[in-house]
Design a protein around this motif. Structure first.
Motif, PDB file in Angstrom:
ATOM      1  N   VAL A  45       0.856  -1.188   0.000  1.00 49.06           N
ATOM      2  CA  VAL A  45       0.000   0.000   0.000  1.00 49.06           C
ATOM      3  C   VAL A  45       0.886   1.230   0.000  1.00 49.06           C
ATOM      4  N   SER A  46       0.721   2.082  -0.982  1.00 48.44           N
ATOM      5  CA  SER A  46       1.515   3.317  -1.007  1.00 48.44           C
ATOM      6  C   SER A  46       0.858   4.370  -0.121  1.00 48.44           C
ATOM      7  N   VAL A  47       1.651   5.353   0.265  1.00 44.87           N
ATOM      8  CA  VAL A  47       1.161   6.446   1.112  1.00 44.87           C
ATOM      9  C   VAL A  47       0.772   7.613   0.208  1.00 44.87           C
ATOM     10  N   PRO A  48      -0.506   8.017   0.241  1.00 45.99           N
ATOM     11  CA  PRO A  48      -0.913   9.146  -0.599  1.00 45.99           C
ATOM     12  C   PRO A  48      -0.468  10.479  -0.018  1.00 45.99           C
ATOM     13  N   ARG A  49      -0.520  11.513  -0.837  1.00 48.99           N
ATOM     14  CA  ARG A  49      -0.267  12.868  -0.341  1.00 48.99           C
ATOM     15  C   ARG A  49      -1.316  13.199   0.712  1.00 48.99           C
ATOM     16  N   ASP A  50      -0.918  14.007   1.688  1.00 46.44           N
ATOM     17  CA  ASP A  50      -1.854  14.433   2.723  1.00 46.44           C
ATOM     18  C   ASP A  50      -3.024  15.173   2.106  1.00 46.44           C
ATOM     19  N   GLY A  51      -4.173  15.044   2.750  1.00 46.47           N
ATOM     20  CA  GLY A  51      -5.366  15.738   2.299  1.00 46.47           C
ATOM     21  C   GLY A  51      -5.250  17.233   2.513  1.00 46.47           C
ATOM     22  N   ASN A  84       6.761   4.364   3.696  1.00 44.65           N
ATOM     23  CA  ASN A  84       6.961   5.235   4.859  1.00 44.65           C
ATOM     24  C   ASN A  84       6.901   6.709   4.483  1.00 44.65           C
ATOM     25  N   SER A  85       6.653   6.980   3.205  1.00 47.37           N
ATOM     26  CA  SER A  85       6.505   8.370   2.761  1.00 47.37           C
ATOM     27  C   SER A  85       5.686   8.382   1.468  1.00 47.37           C
ATOM     28  N   THR A  86       5.247   9.557   1.094  1.00 43.82           N
ATOM     29  CA  THR A  86       4.454   9.726  -0.121  1.00 43.82           C
ATOM     30  C   THR A  86       5.276   9.316  -1.341  1.00 43.82           C
ATOM     31  N   GLN A  87       4.611   8.602  -2.262  1.00 46.60           N
ATOM     32  CA  GLN A  87       5.286   8.141  -3.468  1.00 46.60           C
ATOM     33  C   GLN A  87       4.421   8.437  -4.692  1.00 46.60           C
ATOM     34  N   SER A  88       5.092   8.719  -5.802  1.00 43.22           N
ATOM     35  CA  SER A  88       4.373   8.809  -7.070  1.00 43.22           C
ATOM     36  C   SER A  88       3.927   7.397  -7.439  1.00 43.22           C
ATOM     37  N   ASP A  90       4.688   5.674 -10.094  1.00 40.43           N
ATOM     38  CA  ASP A  90       5.848   4.921 -10.578  1.00 40.43           C
ATOM     39  C   ASP A  90       6.762   4.485  -9.439  1.00 40.43           C
ATOM     40  N   ASP A  91       7.020   5.399  -8.486  1.00 42.04           N
ATOM     41  CA  ASP A  91       7.862   5.042  -7.336  1.00 42.04           C
ATOM     42  C   ASP A  91       7.200   3.977  -6.475  1.00 42.04           C
ATOM     43  N   ALA A  92       5.888   4.066  -6.314  1.00 40.53           N
ATOM     44  CA  ALA A  92       5.162   3.069  -5.524  1.00 40.53           C
ATOM     45  C   ALA A  92       5.210   1.710  -6.216  1.00 40.53           C
ATOM     46  N   TRP A  93       5.066   1.705  -7.532  1.00 42.76           N
ATOM     47  CA  TRP A  93       5.142   0.451  -8.291  1.00 42.76           C
ATOM     48  C   TRP A  93       6.520  -0.192  -8.128  1.00 42.76           C
ATOM     49  N   GLU A  94       7.586   0.616  -8.218  1.00 45.75           N
ATOM     50  CA  GLU A  94       8.935   0.087  -8.025  1.00 45.75           C
ATOM     51  C   GLU A  94       9.132  -0.439  -6.604  1.00 45.75           C
ATOM     52  N   ALA A  95       8.604   0.285  -5.618  1.00 48.82           N
ATOM     53  CA  ALA A  95       8.715  -0.159  -4.221  1.00 48.82           C
ATOM     54  C   ALA A  95       7.953  -1.466  -4.009  1.00 48.82           C
ATOM     55  N   ALA A  96       6.804  -1.602  -4.659  1.00 51.26           N
ATOM     56  CA  ALA A  96       6.027  -2.840  -4.553  1.00 51.26           C
ATOM     57  C   ALA A  96       6.801  -4.008  -5.162  1.00 51.26           C
ATOM     58  N   MET A  97       7.472  -3.758  -6.296  1.00 50.58           N
ATOM     59  CA  MET A  97       8.298  -4.807  -6.914  1.00 50.58           C
ATOM     60  C   MET A  97       9.428  -5.204  -5.972  1.00 50.58           C
ATOM     61  N   GLU A  98      10.116  -4.205  -5.410  1.00 54.99           N
ATOM     62  CA  GLU A  98      11.221  -4.483  -4.493  1.00 54.99           C
ATOM     63  C   GLU A  98      10.758  -5.240  -3.247  1.00 54.99           C
ATOM     64  N   ALA A  99       9.529  -4.971  -2.811  1.00 51.62           N
ATOM     65  CA  ALA A  99       8.986  -5.646  -1.633  1.00 51.62           C
ATOM     66  C   ALA A  99       8.488  -7.052  -1.964  1.00 51.62           C
ATOM     67  N   TYR A 103       0.515  -7.248  -5.644  1.00 53.92           N
ATOM     68  CA  TYR A 103      -0.399  -6.157  -5.956  1.00 53.92           C
ATOM     69  C   TYR A 103      -0.010  -4.897  -5.200  1.00 53.92           C
ATOM     70  N   LEU A 104      -0.178  -3.791  -5.890  1.00 55.40           N
ATOM     71  CA  LEU A 104       0.023  -2.468  -5.321  1.00 55.40           C
ATOM     72  C   LEU A 104      -1.344  -1.829  -5.139  1.00 55.40           C
ATOM     73  N   VAL A 105      -1.587  -1.282  -3.961  1.00 51.21           N
ATOM     74  CA  VAL A 105      -2.794  -0.488  -3.743  1.00 51.21           C
ATOM     75  C   VAL A 105      -2.323   0.958  -3.708  1.00 51.21           C
ATOM     76  N   TYR A 106      -2.832   1.743  -4.666  1.00 52.05           N
ATOM     77  CA  TYR A 106      -2.406   3.125  -4.809  1.00 52.05           C
ATOM     78  C   TYR A 106      -3.582   4.052  -4.468  1.00 52.05           C
ATOM     79  N   PRO A 107      -3.611   4.559  -3.221  1.00 51.03           N
ATOM     80  CA  PRO A 107      -4.705   5.456  -2.842  1.00 51.03           C
ATOM     81  C   PRO A 107      -4.381   6.912  -3.169  1.00 51.03           C
ATOM     82  N   THR A 108      -5.424   7.678  -3.414  1.00 50.33           N
ATOM     83  CA  THR A 108      -5.316   9.111  -3.629  1.00 50.33           C
ATOM     84  C   THR A 108      -6.409   9.792  -2.820  1.00 50.33           C
ATOM     85  N   ILE A 109      -6.015  10.731  -1.963  1.00 51.82           N
ATOM     86  CA  ILE A 109      -7.008  11.485  -1.193  1.00 51.82           C
ATOM     87  C   ILE A 109      -7.581  12.558  -2.113  1.00 51.82           C
ATOM     88  N   LEU A 110      -8.874  12.449  -2.396  1.00 54.65           N
ATOM     89  CA  LEU A 110      -9.544  13.409  -3.268  1.00 54.65           C
ATOM     90  C   LEU A 110     -10.161  14.560  -2.476  1.00 54.65           C
TER      91      LEU A 110
END
Length: 179
Positions: A45-51, A84-88, A90-99, A103-110
């Motif tokens: 699970v990636s960390v989205p930007r703060d609301g 542990n920090s906000t990721q784009s 692409d960065d989240a996808w790479e981190a998911a591969m490394e982990a 599956y990557l869950v990519y949330p976005t606070i709307l």
């Protein structure tokens, strides 16, 4: 006269209960209706930007959102990690591969709006988009938007993050029950 007082009392009680109730909504969109996850799958699970609402930034809301999503997945699988920090994306996808995640869950606070509902009469609100991405193919398998809105008589207890667990749990459960 007694009937009128009783009816008025009942109406007032129903109004107060309705004002106290939070509302939740889950809207599923893109993805295959037959897509499902297995309890042996690994999730990142990636960390989205703060609301942000207006000029107000809600520091820590991104990490809190990732933790709520992680908790929902942990009810179904053994291995769920989050950044542990906000990721784009692409960065989240790479981190998911490394982990080693499947599956990557990519949330976005709307939308993230924390109000002093008790005195303003304006409810807390939250809206989070969640994408489930197959790490091997980098394709989106499922997408949903979780929304929540507090009741008006919160007594100071509700915050946007309190409105997320129900729709997030509903979405995550649906990923394991798809046929």
């Amino acid at each position: 006269m007694r009937k009128m007082i009783r009816a008025l009392s009942l109406f007032s009680a129903m109004f107060l209960l309705a004002a106290c109730a939070d509302s939740h909504q889950l809207t599923k969109s893109a993805g295959s209706p037959t897509f499902s996850l297995d309890s042996s799958d690994t999730i990142y699970v990636s960390v989205p930007r703060d609301g942000v609402y207006g000029s107000q930034r809600y520091t820590g809301s991104g990490l809190t959102t990732a933790q709520i999503i992680q908790g929902a997945f942990l009810k179904h699988v053994d291995s769920v990690s989050y950044g542990n920090s906000t990721q784009s994306r692409d960065d989240a996808w790479e981190a998911a591969m490394e982990a080693g995640a499947l599956y990557l869950v990519y949330p976005t606070i709307l939308h993230w709006e924390d109000r002093a509902t008790e005195w303003s009469g304006k409810p807390d609100q939250v809206e989070v988009k969640m994408q489930v991405i197959d790490v091997a193919t980098n394709t989106t398998e499922a997408t949903a938007i979780a929304k929540g809105k507090s009741g008006l008589a919160t007594m100071g207890g509700d915050h946007p993050q309190d409105l997320l667990p129900d729709p997030v749990n509903e979405f995550v459960s649906s990923l394991f029950n798809a046929q």
